[in-house]
Design an enzyme around this catalytic site. Structure first.
Site, PDB file in Angstrom:
ATOM      1  N   GLY A  31       0.790  -1.180   0.245  1.00  0.00           N
ATOM      2  CA  GLY A  31       0.060   0.128  -0.097  1.00  0.00           C
ATOM      3  C   GLY A  31       0.769   1.265  -0.239  1.00  0.00           C
ATOM      4  O   GLY A  31       2.102   1.152  -0.421  1.00  0.00           O
ATOM      5  N   GLY A  36       5.427   4.227  -8.639  1.00  0.00           N
ATOM      6  CA  GLY A  36       6.170   3.152  -9.118  1.00  0.00           C
ATOM      7  C   GLY A  36       5.038   1.827  -9.209  1.00  0.00           C
ATOM      8  O   GLY A  36       5.363   0.977 -10.209  1.00  0.00           O
ATOM      9  N   HIS A  37       4.267   1.805  -8.188  1.00  0.00           N
ATOM     10  CA  HIS A  37       3.551   0.766  -8.035  1.00  0.00           C
ATOM     11  C   HIS A  37       2.652   0.798  -9.149  1.00  0.00           C
ATOM     12  O   HIS A  37       2.094  -0.213  -9.972  1.00  0.00           O
ATOM     13  CB  HIS A  37       2.509   0.798  -6.586  1.00  0.00           C
ATOM     14  CG  HIS A  37       3.166   0.623  -5.542  1.00  0.00           C
ATOM     15  ND1 HIS A  37       3.472   1.800  -4.738  1.00  0.00           N
ATOM     16  CD2 HIS A  37       3.805  -0.479  -4.796  1.00  0.00           C
ATOM     17  CE1 HIS A  37       4.002   1.457  -3.468  1.00  0.00           C
ATOM     18  NE2 HIS A  37       4.430   0.032  -3.720  1.00  0.00           N
ATOM     19  N   GLY A 154       8.855  -4.942  -8.862  1.00  0.00           N
ATOM     20  CA  GLY A 154       9.693  -3.735  -9.240  1.00  0.00           C
ATOM     21  C   GLY A 154      11.061  -4.163  -9.150  1.00  0.00           C
ATOM     22  O   GLY A 154      11.778  -4.786  -8.187  1.00  0.00           O
ATOM     23  N   GLN A 155      12.120  -3.665  -9.950  1.00  0.00           N
ATOM     24  CA  GLN A 155      13.419  -3.872 -10.031  1.00  0.00           C
ATOM     25  C   GLN A 155      14.394  -2.889  -8.641  1.00  0.00           C
ATOM     26  O   GLN A 155      15.220  -3.271  -8.649  1.00  0.00           O
ATOM     27  CB  GLN A 155      14.059  -3.321 -11.252  1.00  0.00           C
ATOM     28  CG  GLN A 155      15.349  -2.461 -11.217  1.00  0.00           C
ATOM     29  CD  GLN A 155      16.433  -3.577 -12.064  1.00  0.00           C
ATOM     30  OE1 GLN A 155      16.177  -3.968 -12.987  1.00  0.00           O
ATOM     31  NE2 GLN A 155      17.471  -3.314 -11.593  1.00  0.00           N
ATOM     32  N   LYS A 156      13.234  -2.004  -8.151  1.00  0.00           N
ATOM     33  CA  LYS A 156      13.941  -1.300  -6.867  1.00  0.00           C
ATOM     34  C   LYS A 156      14.396  -2.413  -6.042  1.00  0.00           C
ATOM     35  O   LYS A 156      15.561  -2.097  -5.209  1.00  0.00           O
ATOM     36  CB  LYS A 156      13.119  -0.296  -6.416  1.00  0.00           C
ATOM     37  CG  LYS A 156      13.764   0.712  -5.688  1.00  0.00           C
ATOM     38  CD  LYS A 156      12.807   1.769  -4.894  1.00  0.00           C
ATOM     39  CE  LYS A 156      12.358   1.081  -3.808  1.00  0.00           C
ATOM     40  NZ  LYS A 156      12.586   0.973  -2.435  1.00  0.00           N
ATOM     41  N   SER A 192       9.560   5.304  -3.569  1.00  0.00           N
ATOM     42  CA  SER A 192       9.408   4.592  -2.560  1.00  0.00           C
ATOM     43  C   SER A 192       8.463   5.050  -1.701  1.00  0.00           C
ATOM     44  O   SER A 192       8.210   6.305  -1.237  1.00  0.00           O
ATOM     45  CB  SER A 192      10.885   4.379  -1.836  1.00  0.00           C
ATOM     46  OG  SER A 192      10.726   3.798  -0.368  1.00  0.00           O
ATOM     47  N   SER A 193       7.822   4.240  -0.883  1.00  0.00           N
ATOM     48  CA  SER A 193       6.711   4.468  -0.116  1.00  0.00           C
ATOM     49  C   SER A 193       7.483   5.201   1.320  1.00  0.00           C
ATOM     50  O   SER A 193       6.888   6.209   2.024  1.00  0.00           O
ATOM     51  CB  SER A 193       5.769   3.477   0.602  1.00  0.00           C
ATOM     52  OG  SER A 193       5.356   2.929  -0.421  1.00  0.00           O
ATOM     53  N   ARG A 194       8.641   4.732   1.620  1.00  0.00           N
ATOM     54  CA  ARG A 194       9.434   5.257   2.787  1.00  0.00           C
ATOM     55  C   ARG A 194       9.919   6.809   2.501  1.00  0.00           C
ATOM     56  O   ARG A 194      10.275   7.301   3.129  1.00  0.00           O
ATOM     57  CB  ARG A 194      10.544   4.436   2.857  1.00  0.00           C
ATOM     58  CG  ARG A 194      10.199   3.084   3.404  1.00  0.00           C
ATOM     59  CD  ARG A 194      11.229   2.146   3.772  1.00  0.00           C
ATOM     60  NE  ARG A 194      10.644   1.030   4.843  1.00  0.00           N
ATOM     61  CZ  ARG A 194      10.787   0.082   4.603  1.00  0.00           C
ATOM     62  NH1 ARG A 194      10.943  -0.372   3.200  1.00  0.00           N
ATOM     63  NH2 ARG A 194      10.174  -1.107   5.458  1.00  0.00           N
TER      64      ARG A 194
END
Ligand code: PAF
Length: 286
Positions: A31, A36-37, A154-156, A192-194
Site C-alpha cells: 500500500g 512506481g506501483h 519492481g526492480q528497485k 518508494s513509500s518510505r
C-alpha cells in the site's frame, strides 16, 4: 472494482476465473501506492489484456519486519490507494488483515514459513535477517490465494525479485515473474513509500543514492576497478550528503548475487543508506 478482504473469498474468485480460462495478473504491495506501483499495475494489464483480471493486494506484512523496524509507522492510506487503483482500472483489490493471513499467530499457532536459503543471505538479508523469510512466506501465500498467471515486481527491490524468482522455480509455482524498471522522481531518486519519512533537507540529499550509481558507472566505464577501491571512493563520494549514513554498498553478479572482486560493466551495484531513521535502497546494472 471489487474489494475483497477474506482469504477464502479471494481464492474462490480466483478459482472461478481459472476455470473460465481468464488470465490473472497480480501486483502484491504494502500500500501507500505511488507511481512506481501504478507502473507495475499497467504492466500487469498489458500482460493479461483487457479481458484479463488485474489484482492488487494491499497488506503490510508483519513477518517481514524485525521488532526494531518500522511496522507500526509504515505509512498507510487505504482510501487514497483504492482511488488510485480504481483510476488505474484495477479489477480487484485484496486487503486481508493479519487474522486472514496468519491465522492463530497471536496464540503462537501459526508455524509454516517459506525460506530461500541462498540468495537471501547477502545484502538486505545480511542486515535484515527475518526480512526475506517474511517476504517469501507472504508472497507464497498470496500466490495460493490469487492464483496469478503473471505477477509483477519492481526492480528497485532487485534482491527480493531474484529471491521470488528462485522460490517460484524451486517450488513449482505456475506463475510468470516479471521485473519492471524502477520509477524515479525527476531528480533521479527511486520512488518508494518510505520517501515520505524524509524531511526537506533529507529529501534534497537523498538523490545521492542515484548519483552514487551514476558515479560507479562512470568509474568503471573504461576499465574494471576493484570492489574495495570503488567502495572507498563511494564512501568519500557520499560525504557530499552530510545527512547520509551508508549501511552497505555491494557489487555482485546479478544471477548469483555473490560479491565480485573486480567490478566491470554488467556487474550489479546495490546500496542502502540511512537518512535519520529512514533507510533507502537503490540498485543498477553498471
Ligand atoms: O515489495 C513489497 O512491497 C513487499 O515486500 C511485498 C512483495 C508486497 C510482500 O509483502
Amino acid at each position: 472494482m471489487r474489494i475483497v478482504s477474506r482469504a477464502a473469498a479471494m481464492q474462490q474468485l480466483a478459482l472461478r476465473w481459472k476455470r473460465a480460462g481468464v488470465k490473472i495478473g497480480f501486483v502484491p504491495t504494502m500500500g501507500y501506492l505511488h507511481d512506481g506501483h501504478l507502473s507495475l499495475v499497467r504492466e500487469a494489464r498489458k500482460r493479461v489484456g483487457k479481458n484479463g483480471i488485474v489484482v492488487v493486494s494491499i497488506y503490510v506484512n508483519p513477518t517481514q519486519f524485525a521488532p526494531t523496524e518500522d511496522l507500526s509507522k509504515y505509512p498507510r492510506d487505504l482510501k487514497r490507494d483504492l482511488k488510485l487503483c480504481r483510476d488505474e482500472g484495477v479489477d480487484v483489490v485484496f486487503t486481508p488483515g493479519d487474522a486472514e493471513m496468519y491465522p492463530g499467530k497471536a496464540e503462537g499457532k501459526y508455524s509454516t514459513y517459506v525460506v530461500e536459503e541462498n540468495l537471501g543471505r547477502v545484502m538486505e538479508g545480511a542486515v535484515r535477517p527475518v526480512h526475506f523469510r517474511g517476504v517469501t512466506t507472504v508472497v507464497a501465500k498470496l500466490f495460493n490465494l490469487v492464483l496469478p498467471d503473471v505477477s509483477i515486481f519492481g526492480q528497485k527491490d532487485f534482491q527480493q525479485a531474484a529471491i521470488i524468482k528462485r522460490m517460484v522455480m524451486d517450488l513449482n509455482f505456475p506463475v510468470q515473474i516479471i521485473v519492471a524498471p524502477t520509477r524515479r522522481e525527476p531528480d533521479g531518486l527511486a520512488m518508494s513509500s518510505r520517501n515520505k519519512y524524509l524531511d526537506a533537507e533529507q529529501r534534497a540529499q537523498a538523490v545521492i543514492l542515484f548519483h552514487a550509481l551514476q558515479a560507479a558507472k562512470n568509474a568503471i566505464a573504461k576499465k574494471p576497478v576493484t570492489a574495495a577501491r570503488l567502495k572507498k571512493d563511494l564512501q568519500a563520494f557520499l560525504t557530499a550528503a552530510p545527512l547520509a549514513r551508508l549501511d552497505y554498498v555491494e557489487f555482485f553478479d546479478p544471477e548469483t548475487l555473490q560479491p565480485v572482486a573486480q567490478v566491470k560493466r554488467g556487474a550489479h551495484m546495490a546500496l542502502a543508506v540511512y537518512f535519520g531513521k529512514t533507510r533507502l535502497i537503490d540498485n543498477a546494472k553498471l
